[in-house]
Design an enzyme around this catalytic site. Sequence first.
Site, PDB file in Angstrom:
ATOM      1  N   HIS A 176       0.841  -1.193   0.000  1.00 15.14           N
ATOM      2  CA  HIS A 176       0.000   0.000   0.000  1.00 15.14           C
ATOM      3  C   HIS A 176       0.876   1.243   0.000  1.00 15.14           C
ATOM      4  O   HIS A 176       1.946   1.265   0.611  1.00 15.14           O
ATOM      5  CB  HIS A 176      -0.954   0.024   1.209  1.00 15.14           C
ATOM      6  CG  HIS A 176      -0.293  -0.195   2.538  1.00 15.14           C
ATOM      7  ND1 HIS A 176       0.097  -1.436   2.989  1.00 15.14           N
ATOM      8  CD2 HIS A 176       0.056   0.680   3.518  1.00 15.14           C
ATOM      9  CE1 HIS A 176       0.645  -1.332   4.188  1.00 15.14           C
ATOM     10  NE2 HIS A 176       0.647  -0.042   4.527  1.00 15.14           N
ATOM     11  N   HIS A 206       0.802   5.171   1.134  1.00 16.65           N
ATOM     12  CA  HIS A 206       0.131   6.204   1.926  1.00 16.65           C
ATOM     13  C   HIS A 206       0.236   7.521   1.155  1.00 16.65           C
ATOM     14  O   HIS A 206       1.350   7.930   0.793  1.00 16.65           O
ATOM     15  CB  HIS A 206       0.835   6.414   3.271  1.00 16.65           C
ATOM     16  CG  HIS A 206       0.856   5.228   4.192  1.00 16.65           C
ATOM     17  ND1 HIS A 206       0.071   5.145   5.324  1.00 16.65           N
ATOM     18  CD2 HIS A 206       1.594   4.080   4.173  1.00 16.65           C
ATOM     19  CE1 HIS A 206       0.322   4.008   5.958  1.00 16.65           C
ATOM     20  NE2 HIS A 206       1.246   3.346   5.281  1.00 16.65           N
TER      21      HIS A 206
HETATM   22  P1  AMP Z   1       1.666   0.310   7.515  1.00 14.87           P
HETATM   23  O1  AMP Z   1       2.168   0.575   8.897  1.00 14.87           O
HETATM   24  O2  AMP Z   1       2.442   1.010   6.433  1.00 14.87           O
HETATM   25  O3  AMP Z   1       1.496  -1.167   7.242  1.00 14.87           O
HETATM   26  O4  AMP Z   1       0.236   0.993   7.442  1.00 14.87           O
HETATM   27  C1  AMP Z   1      -0.946   0.339   7.711  1.00 14.87           C
HETATM   28  C2  AMP Z   1      -2.015   1.405   7.758  1.00 14.87           C
HETATM   29  O5  AMP Z   1      -3.291   0.757   7.664  1.00 14.87           O
HETATM   30  C3  AMP Z   1      -2.050   2.221   9.058  1.00 14.87           C
HETATM   31  O6  AMP Z   1      -1.882   3.610   8.745  1.00 14.87           O
HETATM   32  C4  AMP Z   1      -3.430   1.930   9.641  1.00 14.87           C
HETATM   33  O7  AMP Z   1      -4.008   3.044  10.266  1.00 14.87           O
HETATM   34  C5  AMP Z   1      -4.206   1.489   8.408  1.00 14.87           C
HETATM   35  N1  AMP Z   1      -5.349   0.611   8.657  1.00 14.87           N
HETATM   36  C6  AMP Z   1      -5.393  -0.495   9.432  1.00 14.87           C
HETATM   37  N2  AMP Z   1      -6.617  -1.064   9.384  1.00 14.87           N
HETATM   38  C7  AMP Z   1      -7.362  -0.292   8.542  1.00 14.87           C
HETATM   39  C8  AMP Z   1      -8.721  -0.347   8.093  1.00 14.87           C
HETATM   40  N3  AMP Z   1      -9.570  -1.330   8.474  1.00 14.87           N
HETATM   41  N4  AMP Z   1      -9.144   0.612   7.244  1.00 14.87           N
HETATM   42  C9  AMP Z   1      -8.319   1.612   6.861  1.00 14.87           C
HETATM   43  N5  AMP Z   1      -7.027   1.710   7.250  1.00 14.87           N
HETATM   44  C10 AMP Z   1      -6.548   0.782   8.074  1.00 14.87           C
END
Ligand code: AMP
Length: 117
Positions: free
Chosen positions: A100, A102
Amino acid sequence: MENCLFCKIARHEIPSTIVYEDEDIIAFNDINPVAPIHILIIPKKHMVSTNDITPDDVDLIGRMFTVIKTLAAEKGISETGYRVITNCGPDSGQEVAHLHFHLIGGRTLGRLVSSQP
Ligand code: AMP
Ligand code: ZN
């Protein structure tokens, strides 16, 4: 992938605030935003991280960046600026094992990399 959180979001099995979707890509608001604009852009197919990107994915990754550019324009942050981040693996703090990007903006962002080692 059966039990992957973001695959479930891509399959609409878990609710999210979707801001863009096509056949291969979906983008939705981060559930825990760190800035006024915080969107996650993901491929619908399961890939763990940038480590999984192959030459076959060049078109997909390029299109993900055109989605990022378009979303930035729609959200009004093209000119004020924004940051695109992807975490890969334990040292980065990657929490969700599905590639993903950001898209973060809407406020002044601190320096990403400090001068400290
Ligand atoms: P990372 O630390 O780069 O793996 O980022 C994961 C991101 O996913 C974090 O910013 C979380 O806030 C986000 N996240 C986790 N669960 C969900 C969800 N159900 N819907 C939207 N974002 C999410
Ligand atoms: Zn997945």
